[in-house]
Motif scaffolding. Structure first.
Motif, mmCIF file in Angstrom:
data_model
loop_
_atom_site.group_PDB
_atom_site.id
_atom_site.type_symbol
_atom_site.label_atom_id
_atom_site.label_comp_id
_atom_site.label_asym_id
_atom_site.label_seq_id
_atom_site.Cartn_x
_atom_site.Cartn_y
_atom_site.Cartn_z
ATOM 1 N N HIS A 137 7.425 10.066 5.276
ATOM 2 C CA HIS A 137 6.400 10.065 4.232
ATOM 3 C C HIS A 137 5.144 10.825 4.642
ATOM 4 C CE1 HIS A 137 4.887 6.722 6.619
ATOM 5 N NE2 HIS A 137 3.754 6.789 5.958
ATOM 6 N N ALA A 138 4.763 10.706 5.909
ATOM 7 C CA ALA A 138 3.533 11.372 6.333
ATOM 8 C C ALA A 138 3.727 12.891 6.365
ATOM 9 C CB ALA A 138 3.096 10.857 7.697
ATOM 10 N N GLN A 185 2.704 -0.867 8.132
ATOM 11 C CA GLN A 185 1.264 -0.681 8.308
ATOM 12 C C GLN A 185 0.930 -0.456 9.772
ATOM 13 O OE1 GLN A 185 -0.841 -3.835 6.218
ATOM 14 N NE2 GLN A 185 0.372 -3.523 4.372
ATOM 15 N N ARG A 225 -9.960 7.028 -7.579
ATOM 16 C CA ARG A 225 -8.773 6.235 -7.255
ATOM 17 C C ARG A 225 -8.124 5.618 -8.477
ATOM 18 N NH1 ARG A 225 -8.344 5.221 -2.098
ATOM 19 N NH2 ARG A 225 -6.180 5.264 -2.726
ATOM 20 N N TYR A 226 -8.712 5.846 -9.640
ATOM 21 C CA TYR A 226 -8.164 5.300 -10.865
ATOM 22 C C TYR A 226 -8.590 6.237 -11.986
ATOM 23 C CZ TYR A 226 -7.999 2.457 -15.090
ATOM 24 O OH TYR A 226 -7.772 2.012 -16.373
ATOM 25 N N ASP A 228 1.850 3.113 10.475
ATOM 26 C CA ASP A 228 0.892 4.094 9.984
ATOM 27 C C ASP A 228 -0.432 4.044 10.728
ATOM 28 O OD1 ASP A 228 2.705 5.041 7.987
ATOM 29 O OD2 ASP A 228 0.930 5.724 6.889
ATOM 30 N N THR A 229 -0.723 2.910 11.376
ATOM 31 C CA THR A 229 -1.894 2.892 12.255
ATOM 32 C C THR A 229 -1.701 3.930 13.353
ATOM 33 O OG1 THR A 229 -2.079 0.530 11.816
ATOM 34 C CG2 THR A 229 -3.361 1.399 13.643
ATOM 35 N N TRP A 251 -3.693 3.027 4.089
ATOM 36 C CA TRP A 251 -2.376 2.391 4.004
ATOM 37 C C TRP A 251 -2.189 1.402 5.148
ATOM 38 C CZ3 TRP A 251 0.008 7.910 3.650
ATOM 39 C CH2 TRP A 251 -0.225 8.430 2.374
ATOM 40 N N ALA A 252 -2.693 1.814 6.320
ATOM 41 C CA ALA A 252 -2.474 0.988 7.505
ATOM 42 C C ALA A 252 -3.349 -0.264 7.484
ATOM 43 C CB ALA A 252 -2.747 1.803 8.766
ATOM 44 N N PRO A 274 0.822 -1.230 0.000
ATOM 45 C CA PRO A 274 0.000 0.000 0.000
ATOM 46 C C PRO A 274 0.847 1.266 0.000
ATOM 47 C CG PRO A 274 -0.644 -1.465 1.792
ATOM 48 C CD PRO A 274 0.541 -2.086 1.145
ATOM 49 N N PHE A 275 2.071 1.186 0.496
ATOM 50 C CA PHE A 275 2.924 2.364 0.559
ATOM 51 C C PHE A 275 3.756 2.523 -0.706
ATOM 52 C CE2 PHE A 275 2.089 1.012 4.815
ATOM 53 C CZ PHE A 275 1.750 2.201 5.439
ATOM 54 N N ARG A 290 1.600 -8.098 11.342
ATOM 55 C CA ARG A 290 1.290 -7.293 10.173
ATOM 56 C C ARG A 290 2.580 -6.658 9.650
ATOM 57 N NH1 ARG A 290 -3.506 -5.926 9.246
ATOM 58 N NH2 ARG A 290 -2.922 -3.922 8.363
ATOM 59 N N GLN A 327 -8.984 -2.712 -8.790
ATOM 60 C CA GLN A 327 -8.091 -3.845 -9.047
ATOM 61 C C GLN A 327 -8.304 -4.409 -10.449
ATOM 62 O OE1 GLN A 327 -5.708 -5.942 -7.367
ATOM 63 N NE2 GLN A 327 -5.387 -4.107 -6.165
ATOM 64 N N PRO A 367 -0.745 5.843 -6.326
ATOM 65 C CA PRO A 367 -2.062 5.934 -5.680
ATOM 66 C C PRO A 367 -3.229 5.668 -6.626
ATOM 67 C CG PRO A 367 -0.896 8.046 -5.587
ATOM 68 C CD PRO A 367 0.045 7.071 -6.205
ATOM 69 N N ASP A 368 -3.028 5.811 -7.942
ATOM 70 C CA ASP A 368 -4.160 5.595 -8.847
ATOM 71 C C ASP A 368 -3.948 4.388 -9.756
ATOM 72 O OD1 ASP A 368 -2.153 6.650 -10.311
ATOM 73 O OD2 ASP A 368 -3.321 8.216 -11.275
ATOM 74 N N PHE A 369 -3.030 3.516 -9.377
ATOM 75 C CA PHE A 369 -2.829 2.309 -10.182
ATOM 76 C C PHE A 369 -2.362 1.205 -9.234
ATOM 77 C CE2 PHE A 369 -0.454 -0.371 -13.282
ATOM 78 C CZ PHE A 369 -1.456 -0.531 -14.218
ATOM 79 N N PRO A 370 -3.344 0.560 -8.555
ATOM 80 C CA PRO A 370 -2.963 -0.369 -7.492
ATOM 81 C C PRO A 370 -2.209 -1.586 -8.018
ATOM 82 C CG PRO A 370 -5.319 -0.508 -7.947
ATOM 83 C CD PRO A 370 -4.795 0.664 -8.721
ATOM 84 N N MET A 371 -1.265 -2.071 -7.212
ATOM 85 C CA MET A 371 -0.642 -3.355 -7.529
ATOM 86 C C MET A 371 -1.665 -4.457 -7.280
ATOM 87 S SD MET A 371 3.121 -3.158 -5.858
ATOM 88 C CE MET A 371 4.281 -1.901 -6.343
ATOM 89 N N PRO A 372 -1.536 -5.579 -8.010
ATOM 90 C CA PRO A 372 -2.495 -6.672 -7.791
ATOM 91 C C PRO A 372 -2.527 -7.094 -6.330
ATOM 92 C CG PRO A 372 -1.092 -7.122 -9.696
ATOM 93 C CD PRO A 372 -0.543 -5.894 -9.041
ATOM 94 N N ASP A 373 -3.732 -7.284 -5.794
ATOM 95 C CA ASP A 373 -3.805 -7.570 -4.355
ATOM 96 C C ASP A 373 -3.465 -9.024 -4.036
ATOM 97 O OD1 ASP A 373 -6.095 -8.745 -5.275
ATOM 98 O OD2 ASP A 373 -7.481 -7.566 -4.054
#
Lengths: 468, 276
Positions: free
Chosen positions: A450-451, A252, B124-125, A255-256, B16-17, A88-89, A248, B97, A93-99
């Motif tokens: 980053h934040a 992450q 978001r896309y 960032d929580t 993110w978290a 996620p980091f 985890r 996705q 931000p507008d092209f997600p990696m495959p989950d």
């Protein structure tokens, strides 16, 4: 893999104007020049295109992906390189990696991600592959003369005039090698981590790894698995954060705490406490006690180093004092006899095509003076993208930097008064820092949290539109 | 909604978290035999529907006109993994996705509450374009209409049961009974939390890249009041294309061909992004 895409493209010349020294310059009008088609360059091309700009991107290699393309001469990746920030980091931000990818993808997955990004947004048609930038010079009217030639210096140089320039040439390709007394006499093999590609290079040897960055720790771990002996030399004690804590990915969890707005001091305390419970006290292995609190150096995420130290496969040693023909003397007086020394001492940013003063580096120290690590005073149509060393992924930062620059360029045409306000803010904010106090090193000046950094960038985006 | 929602959001610490859990997703595709450099379409079904709703007619028709066409089932729907606790955010994640996995920049076509999911995904896309078909963007007015038209199917949804839609809401009288019954039998349900978020959730953030948006629907839709349709279109600075006499499920109704042809004609004209 596409090589040169020059074929079938109309010649970019529109008008030819003479330059100062009577070389012909082809005027590219409102087109923006992007230097580099690595992660930062690609996202700059995409975001400038999205804002309606024409883009010429120059890439010295024949493929996209920059540092993350292991085929490239200047790529620092080695066979086992994995990400140190979780997905996620790391993703745009507008092209997600495959989950269904792992939390920490491998470098080959990252390359395929950039190649898909380039194809998905049809970016390759804007990239001149195999072309390196020789000179970038400001000319009147805040425009830029960019001189290019084929990579390797073949063929003639050509100069084109652009409305704006994005510098995205990366900062992990020019090796930094410390000087040591007697290094020339040393008969063993010496290499910088940039030439380290494969653990086979370590097999069966007595290896000294110098440097406790993420690369140094990775190589020390591989030496522990492959070499007959491994010493790991570090200047000071560090905090070795595991990649997973509390079940985890560690970033992450971190960032929580940021999302809950836990203050820095409390976060540092929690971090120390968590490390105490998981990694434990490292001084019992002979490692020095860290002389700083966490968040004050670039984070090291490595779960395996401490494991191999505990198994005696890695011997932590202090800094190197000097070399002689067959041994290395350490600062504590010990002498060790490695056959191979790997300097994982990092890289330095270099902008060999640009006069230092353009980026505010008057005294030639190699440290540009920028605002938001991207904008320089007096040159409102120039941006450096990706010149950050964040405690997290870099690509999202490059994305937002180029979004901000594209907005700025649009406003220069439509609402120049807002762009002027922005210029004043650049002048006022030169050299601003976006992290907790950081220990001095040759790279600390572009270390960012980053934040903190993204919050500053978000504020700049909003204020640009409000004209504040 | 406050003015803050029209602003770009850079910092997303919570997302993110706590990244969305991956889920196995059903994606049906119909790809033209010859590649024609047309953008891929991704159809996003509304609550209760799955990719099957588009596989019935629209996927094949779009492919026949040269568009690579894909339809997904949101988690918990159709052939995707069950997900009773899904939220609008999970559905949005599913859409981005699949969109990012397509070879080229995609056009998103959202139907019903799927249009609301598409509206979130657009932030978001960077979609090539977006089409909102009978868009249920949520809000209490739509809820009121559903209560009035189908109290027996709507009231239990307030208490966490699935929202049930009846034949008169979804289809016109022209659709043969056998077909209508077959489709109704396939309807599933959305997650309890997602249903609530349709009423109480945060409004979608502004779309990235200012894409062109087409809104279409039927004035005789018994799920979506005509005023809500007009309001949805006005939100994207346009007026809705209307297909009178059709039910809410324009892709399954007897005259399914008209709306999809209108969408493809609009895309063939290659609508430009709205730079501002």
């Amino acid at each position: 893999m596409s090589s040169s895409t020059d074929l079938g493209r109309p010649d970019p010349d529109r008008t030819v104007v003479p330059s100062r020294d009577d070389r012909p310059v082809s005027d590219r009008g409102d087109t923006v020049c992007v230097i580099g088609a690595g992660a930062s360059g690609l996202t700059a091309v995409k975001n400038l295109r999205e804002a309606g700009f024409g883009v010429d991107c120059y890439e010295r290699e024949t493929g996209v992906g920059g540092a993350w393309n292991w085929r490239h001469d200047r790529s620092p990746v080695y066979a086992s390189t994995h990400l140190i920030s979780s997905r996620p980091f790391t993703q745009f931000p507008d092209f997600p990696m495959p989950d269904d990818w792992p939390d920490y993808p491998h470098h080959s997955q990252l390359l395929s991600y950039f190649e898909r990004y380039a194809d998905h947004f049809d970016l390759r048609q804007h990239v001149w592959f195999g072309t390196e930038v020789v000179r970038v010079e400001p000319v009147e009217g805040d425009r830029w003369d960019v001189t290019t030639r084929s990579t390797g210096g073949y063929g003639p140089e050509r100069t084109s005039r652009y409305a704006a320039v994005v510098v995205a040439n990366g900062h992990n390709w020019s090796p930094k090698l410390p000087r040591y007394e007697g290094l020339e006499e040393f008969r063993g093999e010496v290499m910088h981590a940039s030439s380290y590609k494969d653990p086979a290079q370590l097999r069966g040897k007595r290896v000294l790894v110098v440097g406790a960055g993420n690369t140094g720790c990775d190589i020390a771990v591989e030496a522990a698995q492959q070499a007959s002996r491994c010493w790991h030399s570090t200047r000071r004690g560090y905090w070795y954060a595991p990649k997973y804590v509390l079940g985890r990915p560690a970033d992450q969890v971190n960032d929580t705490l940021l999302a809950l707005r836990v203050p820095l001091r409390v976060r540092q305390w929690l971090y120390h406490w968590t490390l105490r419970l998981t990694v434990g006290d490292l001084t019992r292995f002979g490692m020095p006690k860290p002389d700083h609190r966490v968040y004050e150096t670039h984070p090291i995420a490595n779960s395996q180093l401490v494991y191999y130290v505990g198994h005696g496969e890695v011997t932590p040693v202090p800094d190197v004092a000097r070399f002689d023909d067959r041994a290395v003397e350490l600062t504590d007086g010990r002498r060790i006899d490695p056959e191979l020394v790997v300097f994982a001492t990092g890289y330095l940013p270099r902008f060999e095509f640009l006069a230092g003063r353009v980026l505010g580096d008057e005294d030639g120290s190699g440290r540009p003076r920028l605002w938001l690590n991207a904008f320089t005073a007096g040159h409102p149509t120039l941006a450096v993208v990706g010149l950050v060393q964040p405690d997290s992924g870099i690509f999202a930062i490059s994305h937002w930097q180029s979004v901000l620059f594209a907005r700025l360029l649009t406003l220069r045409a439509t609402r120049p008064e807002l762009a002027a306000v922005f210029d004043r803010k650049v002048r006022a904010g030169l050299g601003e820092r976006y992290s907790a106090k950081v220990k001095d090193s040759t790279r600390h000046w572009f270390e960012v949290g980053h934040a903190d950094y993204l919050r500053a960038l978000q504020r700049a985006l909003h204020e640009l539109e409000d004209g504040k | 909604m406050t003015a803050k929602t029209d602003r770009v959001r850079v910092v997303r610490s919570w997302e993110w978290a706590r990244p969305e859990r991956p889920a196995r997703r059903e994606v049906l595709a119909a790809v033209p035999e010859r590649e024609e450099a047309k953008p891929p379409l991704l159809f996003v079904p509304g609550f209760g529907h799955g990719a099957w709703a588009f596989a019935e007619h629209w996927l094949g028709h779009a492919a026949g006109r040269g568009f690579p066409a894909y339809a997904l089932s949101l988690r918990g729907h159709g052939g995707s993994e069950p997900a009773p606790e899904a939220t609008l955010r999970s559905y949005t994640h599913d859409v981005t996705q699949v969109a990012a996995s397509l070879p080229r920049q995609a056009v998103l076509v959202g139907h019903g509450a799927g249009a609301r999911v598409v509206a979130h995904a657009m932030a978001r896309y960077p979609v090539r374009a977006a089409v909102l078909v009978a868009p249920v963007l949520g809000g209490w007015a739509t809820f009121g209409t559903a209560l009035r038209r189908n109290p027996a199917g709507t009231v239990p949804a307030v208490f966490g049961a699935g929202l049930r839609l009846n034949r008169r809401q979804l289809f016109s009288r022209e659709l043969p009974d056998a077909d209508a019954r077959r489709h109704l039998a396939r309807l599933g349900r959305a997650g309890r939390r997602a249903q609530w978020q349709l009423l109480t959730g945060r409004a979608p953030e502004p779309a990235v890249g200012r894409p062109p948006v087409l809104v279409l629907g039927s004035p005789d839709d018994r799920v979506l009041p005509a005023t809500a349709l007009t309001r949805a279109a006005r939100g994207y600075a346009s007026a809705p294309l209307l297909f009178p006499g059709m039910g809410h499920d324009l892709m399954l109704d007897a005259r399914w061909r008209e709306p999809i042809d209108a969408i493809l004609d609009w895309l063939d004209k290659d609508p430009a992004p709205t730079h501002g």
